[in-house]
Design a protein around this motif. Structure first.
Motif, mmCIF file in Angstrom:
data_model
loop_
_atom_site.group_PDB
_atom_site.id
_atom_site.type_symbol
_atom_site.label_atom_id
_atom_site.label_comp_id
_atom_site.label_asym_id
_atom_site.label_seq_id
_atom_site.Cartn_x
_atom_site.Cartn_y
_atom_site.Cartn_z
ATOM 1 N N TYR A 127 0.812 -1.220 0.000
ATOM 2 C CA TYR A 127 0.000 0.000 0.000
ATOM 3 C C TYR A 127 0.850 1.278 0.000
ATOM 4 C CZ TYR A 127 -2.699 3.201 3.212
ATOM 5 O OH TYR A 127 -3.273 4.253 3.860
ATOM 6 N N ILE A 135 1.771 10.687 -4.749
ATOM 7 C CA ILE A 135 2.448 11.953 -4.415
ATOM 8 C C ILE A 135 3.426 12.373 -5.514
ATOM 9 C CG2 ILE A 135 4.036 13.022 -2.760
ATOM 10 C CD1 ILE A 135 2.699 11.076 -0.628
ATOM 11 N N GLY A 146 -2.962 13.886 8.318
ATOM 12 C CA GLY A 146 -2.974 13.725 9.770
ATOM 13 C C GLY A 146 -1.694 13.029 10.204
ATOM 14 N N GLN A 149 -0.104 9.508 9.106
ATOM 15 C CA GLN A 149 0.499 9.258 7.788
ATOM 16 C C GLN A 149 1.975 9.640 7.719
ATOM 17 O OE1 GLN A 149 -1.101 7.583 5.354
ATOM 18 N NE2 GLN A 149 -2.772 7.402 6.827
HETATM 19 P P1 TYM Z 1 -7.261 7.985 5.474
HETATM 20 O O1 TYM Z 1 -8.306 7.789 4.457
HETATM 21 O O2 TYM Z 1 -7.128 6.995 6.581
HETATM 22 O O3 TYM Z 1 -7.436 9.399 6.151
HETATM 23 C C1 TYM Z 1 -7.532 10.576 5.360
HETATM 24 C C2 TYM Z 1 -6.820 11.723 6.031
HETATM 25 O O4 TYM Z 1 -7.382 11.955 7.326
HETATM 26 C C3 TYM Z 1 -6.353 11.916 8.311
HETATM 27 N N1 TYM Z 1 -6.911 11.319 9.529
HETATM 28 C C4 TYM Z 1 -6.897 11.920 10.712
HETATM 29 N N2 TYM Z 1 -6.429 13.105 11.112
HETATM 30 C C5 TYM Z 1 -6.582 13.428 12.414
HETATM 31 N N3 TYM Z 1 -7.181 12.611 13.321
HETATM 32 C C6 TYM Z 1 -7.660 11.402 12.956
HETATM 33 N N4 TYM Z 1 -8.249 10.620 13.839
HETATM 34 C C7 TYM Z 1 -7.528 11.012 11.601
HETATM 35 N N5 TYM Z 1 -7.900 9.902 10.905
HETATM 36 C C8 TYM Z 1 -7.499 10.114 9.642
HETATM 37 C C9 TYM Z 1 -5.263 11.031 7.705
HETATM 38 O O5 TYM Z 1 -4.020 11.266 8.300
HETATM 39 C C10 TYM Z 1 -5.323 11.447 6.265
HETATM 40 O O6 TYM Z 1 -4.601 12.645 6.061
HETATM 41 N N6 TYM Z 1 -3.034 6.576 3.153
HETATM 42 C C11 TYM Z 1 -3.981 7.655 3.356
HETATM 43 C C12 TYM Z 1 -4.626 8.127 2.072
HETATM 44 C C13 TYM Z 1 -3.672 8.468 0.990
HETATM 45 C C14 TYM Z 1 -2.873 9.637 0.884
HETATM 46 C C15 TYM Z 1 -2.157 9.494 -0.333
HETATM 47 C C16 TYM Z 1 -2.704 10.750 1.685
HETATM 48 C C17 TYM Z 1 -3.415 7.694 -0.098
HETATM 49 N N7 TYM Z 1 -2.508 8.327 -0.899
HETATM 50 C C18 TYM Z 1 -1.236 10.473 -0.771
HETATM 51 C C19 TYM Z 1 -1.795 11.717 1.260
HETATM 52 C C20 TYM Z 1 -1.094 11.570 0.063
HETATM 53 C C21 TYM Z 1 -5.087 7.186 4.284
HETATM 54 O O7 TYM Z 1 -5.304 6.029 4.480
HETATM 55 O O8 TYM Z 1 -5.855 8.192 4.784
#
Ligand code: TYM
Length: 334
Positions: A127, A135, A146, A149
């Motif tokens: 993944y 990116i 957040g 990541q």
């Molecule tokens: P995902 O879908 O889990 O979450 C999306 C974004 O929300 C942030 N986030 C949070 N921030 C603060 N508190 C929380 N509890 C919380 N839960 C989630 C995540 O940090 C994220 O910014 N792998 C990534 C998606 C992705 C991505 C990318 C992001 C795929 N390719 C390229 C940036 C650049 C993900 O699973 O996010």
């Protein structure tokens, strides 16, 4: 102008954690950067998804992007699987990443520990390279995410440095080295039921998160039943009082008021009154977003925006992909 890329998985309805940690940053940034905001549906299938539901959630997330205030005139909004360069780039990146690096990712460790290595897909391991691809394809300088990541962004930076060194000629860089951008406040919103773990849209206990589409009565109820402590003192102390500190930071993000000011305003008051007001603040934050969301979901406008977004994204992504292929010698012609 510098470029931004970020994405959210359509693996459920986004929570206020996704809003505070990611979307809220996007809205401000679109005015100052060349932005790409993606619905990363290929990431979502690393765990089993119901096909119908996945498609619904993908469209729903796109509508939410617009409903929170992302403007297709300012930012490119698109769906990952509609730009095939992502999957192609991910393959090249996987072949230049070691299994050891991927096995060290805490998200992989957590999920594979829960289900056992034989119970998770190979995609769960690979993944991060797909994310690296997202990116680098857009030459992003900055990635607003957040706190959870951060490790993936470190892997991205390591990859870019290695790839440029291995394949770049005469110090000519093939890929742009991105920086991570984490919200100063609210980079890690915690679960309402277990304030020592992250709020997550895939939590099996729905009381742990507030979804961006929860109704007002549900929001009030979830906040009322949020876990706090027995001291009854409203102060920001994440280590010793994680529950109330989490609620204070949600309050601050929802209203724009500094945490100190909110804590001072509730000095000597009980958790009950604080929670009632927080409930109203979150309802007030989400109500206009939900109204716009429901209108967008039934409009043709949404599909037009996504079609245009994918077209714009393809132009940029294909160029970078070609540059990567040339650098490593794939195909017959540069
Ligand atoms: P995902 O879908 O889990 O979450 C999306 C974004 O929300 C942030 N986030 C949070 N921030 C603060 N508190 C929380 N509890 C919380 N839960 C989630 C995540 O940090 C994220 O910014 N792998 C990534 C998606 C992705 C991505 C990318 C992001 C795929 N390719 C390229 C940036 C650049 C993900 O699973 O996010």
């Amino acid at each position: 102008m510098e470029t931004i890329f970020s994405g959210i998985q359509p693996s459920g309805i986004p929570t206020i954690g996704n809003y505070i940690g990611a979307m809220k940053q996007f809205i401000e940034l679109q005015n100052h950067y060349n932005c790409y905001f993606c619905i990363v549906d290929e990431h979502a299938i690393t765990v089993p998804q119901d096909p119908l539901k996945l498609r619904q959630q993908t469209r729903s997330l796109a509508a939410l992007y617009l409903a929170v205030g992302l403007d297709p005139e300012k930012a490119t909004i698109f769906i990952q699987s509609e730009v095939s360069a992502h999957a192609e780039a991910a393959w090249i990146i996987q072949c230049n990443t070691t299994i050891g690096e991927l096995e060290r990712m805490t998200q992989f460790k957590d999920k594979s520990q829960k289900n056992g290595r034989t119970g998770v897909s190979a995609g769960l391991l690979t993944y991060p390279p797909l994310m690296v691809g997202d990116i680098v394809l857009y030459n992003a300088n900055l990635v607003p995410v957040g706190d959870d990541q951060k490790q993936h962004l470190e892997l991205t930076r390591d990859f870019v440095e290695r790839f440029n060194k291995r394949y770049g000629q005469a110090n000519q860089e093939i890929l742009v080295l991105p920086e991570v951008k984490i919200a100063e406040q609210g980079g890690r919103v915690m679960s309402l039921q277990d304030p020592t773990s992250k709020m997550s849209k895939s939590d099996s206990n729905a009381k742990g998160f507030i979804s961006m589409l929860d109704e007002a009565t549900v929001i009030r109820k979830k906040i009322k039943s949020a876990v706090t402590d027995s001291t009854g003192i409203i102060e920001y102390d994440p280590e010793n009082k994680p529950g109330i500190s989490n609620l204070l930071s949600i309050f601050s993000a929802a209203t724009g008021r500094p945490i100190d000011e909110i804590a001072a305003a509730y000095e000597g008051k009980g958790y009950g009154e604080f929670k009632t007001d927080l409930g109203e603040a979150v309802v007030d934050l989400l109500a206009p977003i939900q109204e716009r969301y429901h209108a967008l979901l039934v409009s043709d406008e949404l599909d037009d925006i996504l079609d245009r977004g994918a077209e714009q994204a393809r132009l940029v992504a294909n160029k970078t992909l070609q540059r990567m292929k040339n650098a490593i010698g794939l195909g017959r012609k540069p």
